[in-house]
Design an enzyme around this catalytic site. Structure first.
Site, PDB file in Angstrom:
ATOM      1  N   SER A 219       0.745  -1.273  -0.050  1.00  0.00           N
ATOM      2  CA  SER A 219       0.184   0.035  -0.026  1.00  0.00           C
ATOM      3  C   SER A 219       0.713   1.258   0.024  1.00  0.00           C
ATOM      4  O   SER A 219       1.630   1.522   0.784  1.00  0.00           O
ATOM      5  CB  SER A 219      -0.941  -0.039   1.267  1.00  0.00           C
ATOM      6  OG  SER A 219      -1.139   1.227   1.270  1.00  0.00           O
TER       7      SER A 219
ATOM      8  N   HIS B  22      -8.168   1.107  -4.049  1.00  0.00           N
ATOM      9  CA  HIS B  22      -9.164   0.898  -3.032  1.00  0.00           C
ATOM     10  C   HIS B  22      -9.984   2.210  -2.712  1.00  0.00           C
ATOM     11  O   HIS B  22      -9.504   3.161  -2.287  1.00  0.00           O
ATOM     12  CB  HIS B  22      -8.517   0.441  -1.668  1.00  0.00           C
ATOM     13  CG  HIS B  22      -9.324   0.305  -0.709  1.00  0.00           C
ATOM     14  ND1 HIS B  22      -8.671   0.252   0.790  1.00  0.00           N
ATOM     15  CD2 HIS B  22     -10.463   0.321  -0.295  1.00  0.00           C
ATOM     16  CE1 HIS B  22      -9.520  -0.125   1.617  1.00  0.00           C
ATOM     17  NE2 HIS B  22     -10.857   0.070   1.076  1.00  0.00           N
TER      18      HIS B  22
ATOM     19  N   ASP C 220      -7.013  -6.351   4.363  1.00  0.00           N
ATOM     20  CA  ASP C 220      -6.116  -5.009   4.115  1.00  0.00           C
ATOM     21  C   ASP C 220      -6.384  -4.543   5.659  1.00  0.00           C
ATOM     22  O   ASP C 220      -7.415  -4.072   6.179  1.00  0.00           O
ATOM     23  CB  ASP C 220      -6.821  -4.066   3.216  1.00  0.00           C
ATOM     24  CG  ASP C 220      -6.207  -2.727   3.022  1.00  0.00           C
ATOM     25  OD1 ASP C 220      -5.276  -2.377   3.689  1.00  0.00           O
ATOM     26  OD2 ASP C 220      -7.036  -1.874   2.363  1.00  0.00           O
TER      27      ASP C 220
ATOM     28  N   MET D 118      -8.951   7.927  -0.709  1.00  0.00           N
ATOM     29  CA  MET D 118      -9.771   8.666   0.591  1.00  0.00           C
ATOM     30  C   MET D 118     -10.434   9.923   0.043  1.00  0.00           C
ATOM     31  O   MET D 118      -9.736  10.642  -0.144  1.00  0.00           O
ATOM     32  CB  MET D 118      -8.936   8.675   1.632  1.00  0.00           C
ATOM     33  CG  MET D 118      -8.422   7.245   2.068  1.00  0.00           C
ATOM     34  SD  MET D 118      -7.602   7.373   3.765  1.00  0.00           S
ATOM     35  CE  MET D 118      -6.731   5.901   3.716  1.00  0.00           C
TER      36      MET D 118
ATOM     37  N   MET E  47     -12.113   4.410  -0.951  1.00  0.00           N
ATOM     38  CA  MET E  47     -12.930   4.575   0.177  1.00  0.00           C
ATOM     39  C   MET E  47     -13.625   6.081  -0.030  1.00  0.00           C
ATOM     40  O   MET E  47     -13.227   7.070   0.518  1.00  0.00           O
ATOM     41  CB  MET E  47     -11.848   4.636   1.294  1.00  0.00           C
ATOM     42  CG  MET E  47     -11.218   3.328   1.907  1.00  0.00           C
ATOM     43  SD  MET E  47      -9.919   3.408   2.991  1.00  0.00           S
ATOM     44  CE  MET E  47      -8.568   3.516   1.280  1.00  0.00           C
TER      45      MET E  47
ATOM     46  N   HIS F  85      -1.237  -1.544  -4.170  1.00  0.00           N
ATOM     47  CA  HIS F  85      -2.486  -1.221  -3.779  1.00  0.00           C
ATOM     48  C   HIS F  85      -2.364   0.458  -3.521  1.00  0.00           C
ATOM     49  O   HIS F  85      -1.344   1.020  -2.898  1.00  0.00           O
ATOM     50  CB  HIS F  85      -2.474  -1.634  -2.269  1.00  0.00           C
ATOM     51  CG  HIS F  85      -3.968  -1.472  -1.679  1.00  0.00           C
ATOM     52  ND1 HIS F  85      -5.149  -2.191  -1.911  1.00  0.00           N
ATOM     53  CD2 HIS F  85      -4.328  -0.636  -0.719  1.00  0.00           C
ATOM     54  CE1 HIS F  85      -6.100  -1.947  -1.155  1.00  0.00           C
ATOM     55  NE2 HIS F  85      -5.750  -0.967  -0.296  1.00  0.00           N
TER      56      HIS F  85
ATOM     57  N   MET G 131     -11.678  -5.748   5.398  1.00  0.00           N
ATOM     58  CA  MET G 131     -10.881  -4.967   6.027  1.00  0.00           C
ATOM     59  C   MET G 131     -10.507  -5.468   7.564  1.00  0.00           C
ATOM     60  O   MET G 131     -11.364  -5.812   8.120  1.00  0.00           O
ATOM     61  CB  MET G 131     -11.418  -3.543   6.208  1.00  0.00           C
ATOM     62  CG  MET G 131     -11.705  -2.692   5.047  1.00  0.00           C
ATOM     63  SD  MET G 131     -10.375  -2.321   4.111  1.00  0.00           S
ATOM     64  CE  MET G 131      -9.308  -1.431   5.354  1.00  0.00           C
TER      65      MET G 131
ATOM     66  N   ASP H 233      -4.508   3.671  -2.115  1.00  0.00           N
ATOM     67  CA  ASP H 233      -5.738   4.065  -1.310  1.00  0.00           C
ATOM     68  C   ASP H 233      -6.465   5.686  -1.601  1.00  0.00           C
ATOM     69  O   ASP H 233      -5.622   6.415  -1.529  1.00  0.00           O
ATOM     70  CB  ASP H 233      -5.224   4.101   0.328  1.00  0.00           C
ATOM     71  CG  ASP H 233      -5.055   2.404   0.670  1.00  0.00           C
ATOM     72  OD1 ASP H 233      -6.117   1.877   0.595  1.00  0.00           O
ATOM     73  OD2 ASP H 233      -4.085   2.219   1.356  1.00  0.00           O
TER      74      ASP H 233
HETATM   75  C1  DX5 Z   1      -6.240   1.769   5.519  1.00  0.00           C
HETATM   76  C2  DX5 Z   1      -6.067   1.358   4.182  1.00  0.00           C
HETATM   77  C3  DX5 Z   1      -5.134   0.660   4.110  1.00  0.00           C
HETATM   78  C4  DX5 Z   1      -3.549   0.772   4.857  1.00  0.00           C
HETATM   79  C5  DX5 Z   1      -2.904  -0.335   5.481  1.00  0.00           C
HETATM   80  O1  DX5 Z   1      -7.362   2.563   5.408  1.00  0.00           O
HETATM   81  O2  DX5 Z   1      -6.851   0.944   3.368  1.00  0.00           O
HETATM   82  O3  DX5 Z   1      -4.673   0.090   2.610  1.00  0.00           O
HETATM   83  O4  DX5 Z   1      -2.731   1.506   3.772  1.00  0.00           O
HETATM   84  O5  DX5 Z   1      -2.176   0.193   6.111  1.00  0.00           O
HETATM   85  P1  DX5 Z   1      -1.091  -0.974   7.090  1.00  0.00           P
HETATM   86  O6  DX5 Z   1      -0.657  -1.904   6.495  1.00  0.00           O
HETATM   87  O7  DX5 Z   1      -0.216   0.045   7.672  1.00  0.00           O
HETATM   88  O8  DX5 Z   1      -2.239  -1.179   8.134  1.00  0.00           O
HETATM   89 ZN    ZN Z   2      -6.690   0.079   1.564  1.00  0.00          ZN
END
Ligand code: DX5
Ligand code: ZN
Length: 224
Positions: free
Chosen positions: A7, A64, A172, A35, A66, A31, A134, A33
């Site tokens: 990620s 991903h 994740d 947001m 979110m 990956h 998750m 993320d």
């Molecule tokens: C959290 C993200 C993850 C995050 C995981 O909201 O969706 O992908 O990067 O990070 P680690 O591996 O540090 O828990």
């Molecule tokens: Zn993620």
């Protein structure tokens, strides 16, 4: 087969292209993320950054989303170079979103938060190419793995196998060398890891160690 999806959230956002290169020897997935400061209380990157990164690498971008309104952005992410887009079941319109993602040629993923029960995704299992369980509350990297999610991972694995579904089962949050074997034994085959990879001095070595720890927990003890 087991796959690591490092990620980028834990990488240096001022040097993202270098971060991609740092794990290229270990995996062909990354990956990303996304947001929106609404579905989760954090704000990260959008299509322009994905598009810029696309010029530096051919790896599979496992995006991903979110986001409260992912449907407004699927096409933009596809055009920017996303390969997979995962939407959250909590935002609703799941059938429409998965159908739209597939129509755009995306690997269509469906995610569920820790407090969301398995039953919420059950009706959509056949419409998804990837299920993302998750194992932390989304929004931030570096949180602790929520062990109570293990039965849910196992339940998804059981249902996918029962239906003969080839969908990926991804986890994740809080994945590292200690937790990788636990989720692999429960049936996960794509492991997202942020801080346990990019928070380490040698990200490629960290990714390899997580991969090896996970492979040792595969049925039959992995490829060795
Ligand atoms: C959290 C993200 C993850 C995050 C995981 O909201 O969706 O992908 O990067 O990070 P680690 O591996 O540090 O828990
Ligand atoms: Zn993620």
């Amino acid at each position: 087969m087991l796959r690591i999806s490092p990620s980028l959230l834990a990488a240096d956002f001022g040097a993202l292209a270098e971060a991609v290169g740092a794990v290229a020897s270990e995996t062909d997935w990354l990956h990303v993320d996304i947001m929106d400061a609404h579905f989760v209380p954090n704000l990260t990157i959008g299509p322009p950054v994905v598009e810029s990164l696309r010029r530096h690498t051919g790896v599979f971008f496992d995006c991903h989303l979110m986001m409260t309104n992912p449907g407004d952005y699927l096409e933009a992410f596809r055009k920017a170079g996303a390969n997979g887009c995962t939407v959250h079941v909590e935002v609703g319109d799941t059938s429409e979103l998965l159908a739209e993602a597939r129509k755009l040629g995306l690997h269509a993923g469906l995610a569920l938060n820790p407090e969301t029960p398995y039953e919420a995704i059950d009706p959509f299992l056949d419409q998804a190419d990837l299920i993302l369980v998750m194992t932390v509350h989304p929004g931030f990297g570096g949180q602790s793995f929520i062990a109570e999610m293990v039965p849910k991972i196992a339940r998804v694995r059981q249902e996918l196998d029962r239906r003969g579904s080839p969908a990926d089962l991804e986890v994740d949050g809080g994945i590292d060398v200690e937790t990788a074997p636990i989720v692999v034994r429960a049936g996960a085959r794509v492991l997202v890891a942020g801080s346990a990879v990019f928070g380490m001095p040698r990200p490629w070595e960290a990714a390899r160690q997580i991969q090896e720890a996970g492979e040792a927990a595969l049925p039959g003890g992995g490829p060795h």
